[in-house]
Design a protein around this motif. Structure first.
Motif, PDB file in Angstrom:
ATOM      1  N   PRO A 117       0.799  -1.227   0.000  1.00 10.78           N
ATOM      2  CA  PRO A 117       0.000   0.000   0.000  1.00 10.78           C
ATOM      3  C   PRO A 117       0.829   1.272   0.000  1.00 10.78           C
ATOM      4  N   ASP A 118       2.006   1.269   0.652  1.00  9.77           N
ATOM      5  CA  ASP A 118       2.843   2.470   0.703  1.00  9.77           C
ATOM      6  C   ASP A 118       3.821   2.532  -0.464  1.00  9.77           C
ATOM      7  N   GLU A 119       3.562   1.704  -1.495  1.00 11.78           N
ATOM      8  CA  GLU A 119       4.337   1.689  -2.737  1.00 11.78           C
ATOM      9  C   GLU A 119       5.782   1.225  -2.550  1.00 11.78           C
ATOM     10  N   ILE A 120       6.023   0.537  -1.433  1.00  9.72           N
ATOM     11  CA  ILE A 120       7.317  -0.123  -1.243  1.00  9.72           C
ATOM     12  C   ILE A 120       7.231  -1.508  -1.886  1.00  9.72           C
ATOM     13  N   PHE A 121       8.319  -1.978  -2.465  1.00 13.18           N
ATOM     14  CA  PHE A 121       8.294  -3.282  -3.119  1.00 13.18           C
ATOM     15  C   PHE A 121       9.057  -4.302  -2.281  1.00 13.18           C
ATOM     16  N   VAL A 122       8.457  -5.476  -2.140  1.00 13.82           N
ATOM     17  CA  VAL A 122       9.118  -6.584  -1.476  1.00 13.82           C
ATOM     18  C   VAL A 122      10.065  -7.245  -2.470  1.00 13.82           C
ATOM     19  N   THR A 123      11.305  -7.432  -2.085  1.00 14.70           N
ATOM     20  CA  THR A 123      12.289  -8.069  -2.954  1.00 14.70           C
ATOM     21  C   THR A 123      12.428  -9.534  -2.577  1.00 14.70           C
ATOM     22  N   GLY A 124      12.334 -10.377  -3.566  1.00 14.87           N
ATOM     23  CA  GLY A 124      12.511 -11.799  -3.338  1.00 14.87           C
ATOM     24  C   GLY A 124      11.206 -12.519  -3.075  1.00 14.87           C
ATOM     25  N   PHE A 125      11.103 -13.724  -3.635  1.00 12.13           N
ATOM     26  CA  PHE A 125       9.935 -14.571  -3.410  1.00 12.13           C
ATOM     27  C   PHE A 125      10.454 -15.944  -3.016  1.00 12.13           C
ATOM     28  N   LYS A 126      10.346 -16.268  -1.721  1.00  7.99           N
ATOM     29  CA  LYS A 126      10.800 -17.545  -1.204  1.00  7.99           C
ATOM     30  C   LYS A 126       9.650 -18.138  -0.403  1.00  7.99           C
ATOM     31  N   THR A 127       8.973 -19.106  -1.003  1.00 10.99           N
ATOM     32  CA  THR A 127       7.706 -19.575  -0.443  1.00 10.99           C
ATOM     33  C   THR A 127       7.631 -21.094  -0.426  1.00 10.99           C
ATOM     34  N   PHE A 128       7.208 -21.644   0.728  1.00 15.64           N
ATOM     35  CA  PHE A 128       6.958 -23.063   0.920  1.00 15.64           C
ATOM     36  C   PHE A 128       5.457 -23.294   0.815  1.00 15.64           C
ATOM     37  N   SER A 129       5.041 -24.364   0.112  1.00 11.48           N
ATOM     38  CA  SER A 129       3.610 -24.582  -0.101  1.00 11.48           C
ATOM     39  C   SER A 129       3.268 -26.071  -0.081  1.00 11.48           C
ATOM     40  N   PRO A 130       2.670 -26.567   1.041  1.00 14.57           N
ATOM     41  CA  PRO A 130       2.145 -27.934   1.064  1.00 14.57           C
ATOM     42  C   PRO A 130       0.644 -27.927   0.713  1.00 14.57           C
ATOM     43  N   SER A 131       0.147 -29.069   0.244  1.00 11.13           N
ATOM     44  CA  SER A 131      -1.285 -29.187  -0.036  1.00 11.13           C
ATOM     45  C   SER A 131      -1.724 -30.630   0.133  1.00 11.13           C
ATOM     46  N   LEU A 132      -3.038 -30.813   0.310  1.00 13.42           N
ATOM     47  CA  LEU A 132      -3.626 -32.145   0.426  1.00 13.42           C
ATOM     48  C   LEU A 132      -4.901 -32.175  -0.408  1.00 13.42           C
ATOM     49  N   ASN A 133      -5.018 -33.215  -1.221  1.00 15.39           N
ATOM     50  CA  ASN A 133      -6.073 -33.307  -2.230  1.00 15.39           C
ATOM     51  C   ASN A 133      -6.897 -34.572  -2.015  1.00 15.39           C
ATOM     52  N   LEU A 134      -8.231 -34.463  -2.126  1.00 18.11           N
ATOM     53  CA  LEU A 134      -9.116 -35.633  -2.111  1.00 18.11           C
ATOM     54  C   LEU A 134      -9.984 -35.581  -3.355  1.00 18.11           C
ATOM     55  N   ASP A 135      -9.948 -36.676  -4.144  1.00 16.86           N
ATOM     56  CA  ASP A 135     -10.688 -36.740  -5.405  1.00 16.86           C
ATOM     57  C   ASP A 135     -11.672 -37.904  -5.378  1.00 16.86           C
ATOM     58  N   TYR A 136     -12.832 -37.668  -5.993  1.00 18.20           N
ATOM     59  CA  TYR A 136     -13.827 -38.733  -6.153  1.00 18.20           C
ATOM     60  C   TYR A 136     -14.286 -38.733  -7.608  1.00 18.20           C
ATOM     61  N   PHE A 137     -14.255 -39.909  -8.242  1.00 16.81           N
ATOM     62  CA  PHE A 137     -14.639 -40.052  -9.637  1.00 16.81           C
ATOM     63  C   PHE A 137     -15.897 -40.930  -9.716  1.00 16.81           C
ATOM     64  N   PRO A 138     -17.096 -40.316  -9.727  1.00 16.68           N
ATOM     65  CA  PRO A 138     -18.315 -41.131  -9.805  1.00 16.68           C
ATOM     66  C   PRO A 138     -18.374 -41.952 -11.083  1.00 16.68           C
ATOM     67  N   ILE A 139     -17.858 -41.385 -12.182  1.00 15.62           N
ATOM     68  CA  ILE A 139     -17.614 -42.116 -13.419  1.00 15.62           C
ATOM     69  C   ILE A 139     -16.244 -41.676 -13.926  1.00 15.62           C
ATOM     70  N   GLU A 140     -15.700 -42.388 -14.884  1.00 16.49           N
ATOM     71  CA  GLU A 140     -14.322 -42.132 -15.311  1.00 16.49           C
ATOM     72  C   GLU A 140     -14.107 -40.717 -15.823  1.00 16.49           C
ATOM     73  N   SER A 141     -15.116 -40.125 -16.462  1.00 19.22           N
ATOM     74  CA  SER A 141     -14.961 -38.818 -17.104  1.00 19.22           C
ATOM     75  C   SER A 141     -15.331 -37.639 -16.221  1.00 19.22           C
ATOM     76  N   VAL A 142     -15.692 -37.870 -14.965  1.00 20.34           N
ATOM     77  CA  VAL A 142     -16.117 -36.790 -14.057  1.00 20.34           C
ATOM     78  C   VAL A 142     -15.292 -36.861 -12.774  1.00 20.34           C
ATOM     79  N   ALA A 143     -14.836 -35.687 -12.298  1.00 16.60           N
ATOM     80  CA  ALA A 143     -14.041 -35.622 -11.063  1.00 16.60           C
ATOM     81  C   ALA A 143     -14.641 -34.590 -10.109  1.00 16.60           C
ATOM     82  N   LEU A 144     -14.881 -34.997  -8.868  1.00 17.52           N
ATOM     83  CA  LEU A 144     -15.272 -34.097  -7.782  1.00 17.52           C
ATOM     84  C   LEU A 144     -14.068 -33.992  -6.854  1.00 17.52           C
ATOM     85  N   ARG A 145     -13.562 -32.765  -6.632  1.00 14.89           N
ATOM     86  CA  ARG A 145     -12.283 -32.622  -5.958  1.00 14.89           C
ATOM     87  C   ARG A 145     -12.339 -31.518  -4.897  1.00 14.89           C
TER      88      ARG A 145
END
Length: 369
Positions: A307-335
């Motif tokens: 907001p004060d027009e200062i810029f952050v230098t550098g992007f060092k980011t850790f990102s974990p995730s967890l995914n659950l998928d359900y396929f009622p039929i082969e061509s459809v995915a609920l995730r």
């Protein structure tokens, strides 16, 4: 009939297809030409716990980018033609992914090119040797623009910040069932419309030393303002029943210039990524992902404006995730997927304040035929 189809594909600047083919001089029976049609759609709802007021997620995210609304990430319709000597694809798409990721694809004020998913033509030069040209899927990375084809719902930082697509010519040689190599000449790093007089080069090597193991090495070399070299490596392991492991490591180098336009060394960014997918049944899949993105000089991920027009230098980011998928039929995915971002400096925003963390929950219903 074959000539008419080939002429129509060339006139529309389209075409591509897949699969090994045989020439009329081979002793193998010639396959019958085939025309197929396809469609894909991904409707999602995403909640960002930093609650951006404009509903837009950070600028380094290109897919599933809208907060707290039901939205269309990507919808694609396409056609593919396959014969023994010619192959081709044409596809059109729209959605929030297209609006964000193709924002620069304008020519003479027209945005029509951004709605082309792919359009290319391929010709068989010899047994196992193909030349394809046009708008092609990227040769970098293992993740597709079609979310249903990926082990996780949202794309990794690695995939979101490398090309989704590319325009140029690609020569592919299937040396054996185990080894395929490709060479490319491209307009540049994820470009349909050329913006300068420079062309880029790329390579890809895929090797399957044994059943259940794939090794991939992809490179890019071109002038993106200054010279850039990028290497993408990943391996896919299907050695354990119901378990797939994908490990990747990307690294890039880019030449830097000082204020006088003189060479000022080379800057590096890198990104490891690991996914483990467990599929206990044909209808259920669980995927865990961890990755770290290190771009200390903001070569790929631009500084975040505060907001004060200062810029952050550098992007060092850790990102974990967890995914659950359900396929009622082969061509459809609920995730559904939960994901956390944790940065070494304050590159995220909430209530006009900077933060080092962000979290999202994404749900999706997708189909493909």
């Amino acid at each position: 009939m074959k000539k008419w189809i080939v002429a129509a594909c060339l006139t529309a600047s389209v075409v591509l297809a897949q699969g090994q083919t045989v020439s009329t001089t081979d002793s193998i029976e010639i396959a019958k030409p085939k025309l197929t049609f396809s469609a894909f759609a991904d409707i999602y709802y995403l909640y960002d716990f930093n609650q951006p007021e404009n509903h837009e997620r950070p600028g380094f995210v290109y897919a599933h980018s809208r907060h707290n609304e039901f939205a269309l990430n990507n919808a694609v319709i396409g056609a593919a033609y396959t014969s023994d000597v010619v192959r081709g694809n044409i596809g059109l798409h729209t959605g929030t992914y297209v609006q964000r990721n193709y924002a620069a694809e304008t020519i003479n004020g027209s945005e029509v090119l951004k709605y082309i998913y792919q359009a290319n033509v391929g010709v068989r030069l010899a047994k196992g040797l193909w030349l394809d040209a046009g708008i092609l899927p990227s040769h970098i990375g293992y993740e597709s623009a079609l979310s249903i084809d990926n082990p996780t719902l949202t794309r990794s930082l690695m995939a979101d910040n490398t090309p989704y697509y590319e325009t140029g010519a690609k020569l592919t040689w299937d040396i054996s069932d185990q080894l395929t190599i490709s060479g490319l000449v491209l307009n540049g790093w994820q470009r349909i419309v050329e913006t300068d007089q420079n062309k880029a080069l790329g390579t890809q090597i895929q090797y399957k030393p044994t059943k259940g193991v794939l090794l991939n090495s992809s490179t890019f070399f071109g002038k993106e303002g200054t010279y850039r070299y990028y290497h993408n490596f990943y391996t896919v392991l299907d050695l354990i029943d119901k378990v797939t492991i994908i490990a990747a490591f990307d690294i890039g180098w880019q030449q830097q210039l000082d204020l006088n336009g003189k060479k000022d060394g080379t800057k590096t960014w890198w990104n490891p990524n690991l996914m483990v997918r467990y599929k206990p049944t044909d209808k259920v899949a669980i995927t865990g992902r961890v990755e770290y993105y290190n771009d200390p000089n903001n070569i790929i991920i631009a500084p975040t404006a505060l907001p004060d027009e200062i810029f952050v230098t550098g992007f060092k980011t850790f990102s974990p995730s967890l995914n659950l998928d359900y396929f009622p039929i082969e061509s459809v995915a609920l995730r559904i997927e939960g994901r956390l971002y944790s940065a070494s400096n304050a590159v995220f925003m909430k209530d006009n304040q900077t933060k080092k963390t962000d979290g999202i929950i994404t749900t999706s219903m997708a189909f493909k035929f």
